[in-house]
Design an enzyme around this catalytic site. Structure first.
Site, mmCIF file in Angstrom:
data_model
loop_
_atom_site.group_PDB
_atom_site.id
_atom_site.type_symbol
_atom_site.label_atom_id
_atom_site.label_comp_id
_atom_site.label_asym_id
_atom_site.label_seq_id
_atom_site.Cartn_x
_atom_site.Cartn_y
_atom_site.Cartn_z
ATOM 1 N N GLY A 69 0.818 -1.211 0.000
ATOM 2 C CA GLY A 69 0.000 0.000 0.000
ATOM 3 C C GLY A 69 0.853 1.264 0.000
ATOM 4 O O GLY A 69 0.523 2.254 -0.657
ATOM 5 N N ASN A 149 -7.091 4.150 9.544
ATOM 6 C CA ASN A 149 -6.621 2.885 10.105
ATOM 7 C C ASN A 149 -6.615 2.864 11.626
ATOM 8 O O ASN A 149 -6.620 1.798 12.229
ATOM 9 C CB ASN A 149 -5.221 2.547 9.593
ATOM 10 N N SER A 197 -3.866 -2.770 -0.445
ATOM 11 C CA SER A 197 -2.763 -3.619 -0.007
ATOM 12 C C SER A 197 -3.267 -5.023 0.267
ATOM 13 O O SER A 197 -4.347 -5.197 0.846
ATOM 14 C CB SER A 197 -2.163 -3.019 1.275
ATOM 15 N N CYS A 321 2.270 0.908 12.886
ATOM 16 C CA CYS A 321 3.406 1.549 12.220
ATOM 17 C C CYS A 321 4.105 2.549 13.134
ATOM 18 O O CYS A 321 5.163 3.038 12.806
ATOM 19 C CB CYS A 321 2.950 2.253 10.958
HETATM 20 N N1 PLP Z 1 -2.453 3.109 4.436
HETATM 21 C C1 PLP Z 1 -3.168 2.666 5.480
HETATM 22 C C2 PLP Z 1 -4.453 3.337 5.832
HETATM 23 C C3 PLP Z 1 -2.716 1.572 6.235
HETATM 24 O O1 PLP Z 1 -3.424 1.137 7.277
HETATM 25 C C4 PLP Z 1 -1.475 0.973 5.878
HETATM 26 C C5 PLP Z 1 -0.919 -0.119 6.694
HETATM 27 O O2 PLP Z 1 -1.144 -0.195 7.884
HETATM 28 C C6 PLP Z 1 -0.790 1.468 4.765
HETATM 29 C C7 PLP Z 1 -1.302 2.545 4.072
HETATM 30 C C8 PLP Z 1 0.480 0.856 4.313
HETATM 31 O O3 PLP Z 1 0.223 -0.372 3.685
HETATM 32 P P1 PLP Z 1 1.418 -1.424 3.476
HETATM 33 O O4 PLP Z 1 1.694 -2.004 4.821
HETATM 34 O O5 PLP Z 1 0.875 -2.421 2.522
HETATM 35 O O6 PLP Z 1 2.551 -0.657 2.929
#
Ligand code: PLP
Length: 375
Positions: A69, A149, A197, A321
Site C-alpha cells: 500500500g 486505520n 494492499s 506503524c
Molecule cells: N495506508 C493505510 C491506511 C494503512 O493502514 C497501511 C498499513 O497499515 C498502509 C497505508 C500501508 O500499507 P502497506 O503495509 O501495505 O505498505
C-alpha cells in the site's frame, strides 16, 4: 492466541498459503519468457489481475500491481503531481493520513511543494466541504484516505470526487483505500487513484495494487525498466504474491455480504461489552465494520497492550506503524490527556468470534481494576 489486530495485518488463510506454495514450487515461470511456463504465467497474472480488479470493481487494465500500500500511495501522489506539474505545486491532504502519505508529503515540501493538512474535529471527522474549500487554482492533488486505520472513520471520498471538478477540474483525487477494500466500487467512488494492499485481507505481505483512472493520462512510470505492468511499473512480477492476493480476494468476495454483516454485528457487540467497563469510552466517529477505537481513560495504552500481550491477546495502541511513539492521529483529535494516553484499537476479521471479544473485555476490565492509572 487471540488476534484482534486485523488492521495491522490479517492471518493468511490456508487456501492462500497453499496457492502461493504451488506457484513457488510448480509454476515458477517468468511471465516475460516466451516458452510455455512463461506464457502460462503471463496468462495467470492477467487472470489474477481480473480477480483483484473485481474486488475494486474497476477495469483490469487500470489496475497495476505494486509491492504494498505504501508504494501505491507514493506512486499515486507522484503520478498526480507529474500530470499537474504545470498547474501548480499545492497538495491538500489531512493530518490523519497514514504515514505512507504524510511522509511522502514531507519529502515533497523539501522539493518545493506546499501542503495543506486539514485538521479533524475531536471525533476525527473531516467533511467534504472542508476539503473542497481548501482546493485552489494551483492544487495539483487532493489525497484523502477512505478509512482511517486508527479510528475506523470513513471519509467522504465519493462526495469529494463528485464536487471537485466544479472547484478545480484539473485537480486529481487520490484515496488510500488500504483499510477499505471490499467496501467501495472504484466506479462509484470516483477517485482518480486508489491504493490497496494485500496483507490486510489475507494475502502474503509484499503485494498491493494501484487503480489509475482515466483522468490520469500517461502516468509517469514508477519504475522504468523491462516493460512489466504495461511499462508503468517494471520489475519481474511477484507471481506467487499476486496469486495469493487474488486467492485472498476471491475467498473474501465469496462471503462478502455475510462477512460484512458479521463484522458489523461483532463491532457492535464489542462496543457494548467494552463500554460496560468503567472509564472506557469510544474514540472517533467510526464507520468501518472492522475497526473499533476506544480509550481506557488514564491507563497508558502501551501498558494495556503489553499486559494483554502477556495473556496472548494482540491488540494495538493506535497504529502498528508507530511502534510506541505517540500517534499523530490521536494527537490531531486534541483529546484530553488522559483520554489520548489510553487509546487502543481492536480490529476484526472474518474469523473473529464473540468469545475472543469476551476474553479481551475481561482482560481490559482486569487491567482497569488491578493496574495503577496515571496521575
Ligand atoms: N495506508 C493505510 C491506511 C494503512 O493502514 C497501511 C498499513 O497499515 C498502509 C497505508 C500501508 O500499507 P502497506 O503495509 O501495505 O505498505
Amino acid at each position: 492466541m487471540i488476534y484482534l489486530d486485523y488492521a495491522a495485518t490479517a492471518p493468511v488463510p490456508r487456501a492462500v498459503a497453499e496457492e502461493v506454495q504451488t506457484i513457488l514450487q510448480n509454476h515458477y515461470g517468468n511471465p516475460s519468457s516466451q516458452y510455455a511456463p512463461g506464457l502460462e504465467m503471463k496468462k495467470n497474472v492477467e487472470a489474477w489481475r481480473q480477480t483483484v480488479a473485481a474486488a475494486l470493481d474497476c477495469p483490469p487494465d487500470r489496475l497495476f500491481f505494486t509491492s504494498c500500500g505504501t508504494e501505491g500511495d507514493n506512486w499515486a501522489i507522484r503520478a498526480a503531481l507529474w500530470q499537474n506539474r504545470h498547474l501548480g505545486r499545492h497538495i491538500v491532504t489531512t493530518a490523519v493520513e497514514h504515514s505512507a502519505v504524510l511522509e511522502c508529503c514531507k519529502w515533497l515540501v523539501q522539493d518545493g511543494y506546499e501542503v495543506t493538512y486539514l485538521q479533524p474535529d475531536a471525533n476525527g471527522t473531516i467533511t467534504a466541504q472542508q476539503v473542497l474549500s481548501a482546493v485552489r487554482p494551483d492544487t495539483a492533488l487532493v489525497s484523502i484516505m477512505l478509512v482511517n486505520n486508527e479510528l475506523g472513520n470513513v471519509y467522504p471520498v465519493a462526495e469529494i470526487a463528485q464536487n471537485l471538478p466544479a472547484v478545480n477540474p484539473k485537480t486529481l483525487l487520490h484515496t488510500d483505500a488500504v483499510q477499505g477494500l471490499f467496501t467501495f466500487s472504484a466506479k462509484t467512488l470516483g477517485a482518480d487513484l486508489i491504493a490497496v494492499s494485500g496483507h490486510k485481507i489475507g494475502a502474503p505481505k509484499g503485494i498491493g495494487a494501484l487503480y489509475i483512472g482515466p483522468r490520469v493520462r500517461n502516468p509517469r512510470p514508477l519504475l522504468p525498466g523491462g516493460g512489466q505492468e504495461n511499462g508503468f511499473r517494471a520489475g519481474t512480477e511477484a507471481t506467487a504474491q499476486i496469486a495469493g492476493f487474488a486467492k485472498a480476494a476471491e475467498l473474501r468476495m465469496a462471503n462478502l455480504p455475510e462477512d460484512q454483516r458479521r463484522l458489523t454485528a461483532l463491532r457492535a457487540y464489542a462496543l457494548k461489552k467494552l463500554a460496560a467497563i468503567p472509564d472506557l469510552e469510544p474514540v472517533g466517529q467510526g464507520g468501518a465494520a472492522h475497526i473499533l477505537s476506544v480509550s481506557l481513560k488514564g491507563w497508558p495504552s502501551q501498558n494495556i497492550v503489553n499486559d494483554l500481550d502477556s495473556q496472548g491477546i494482540c491488540i494495538s495502541a493506535g497504529s502498528a506503524c508507530h511502534q510506541g511513539k505517540p500517534s499523530h492521529v490521536i494527537k490531531a483529535l486534541r483529546l484530553p490527556k488522559k483520554t489520548a494516553s489510553g487509546v487502543i484499537r481492536l480490529s476484526f476479521g472474518p474469523d473473529t468470534t464473540e468469545a475472543e471479544i469476551d476474553a479481551c473485555a475481561a482482560a481490559l476490565q482486569n487491567h482497569r481494576n488491578t493496574r495503577m492509572p496515571m496521575l
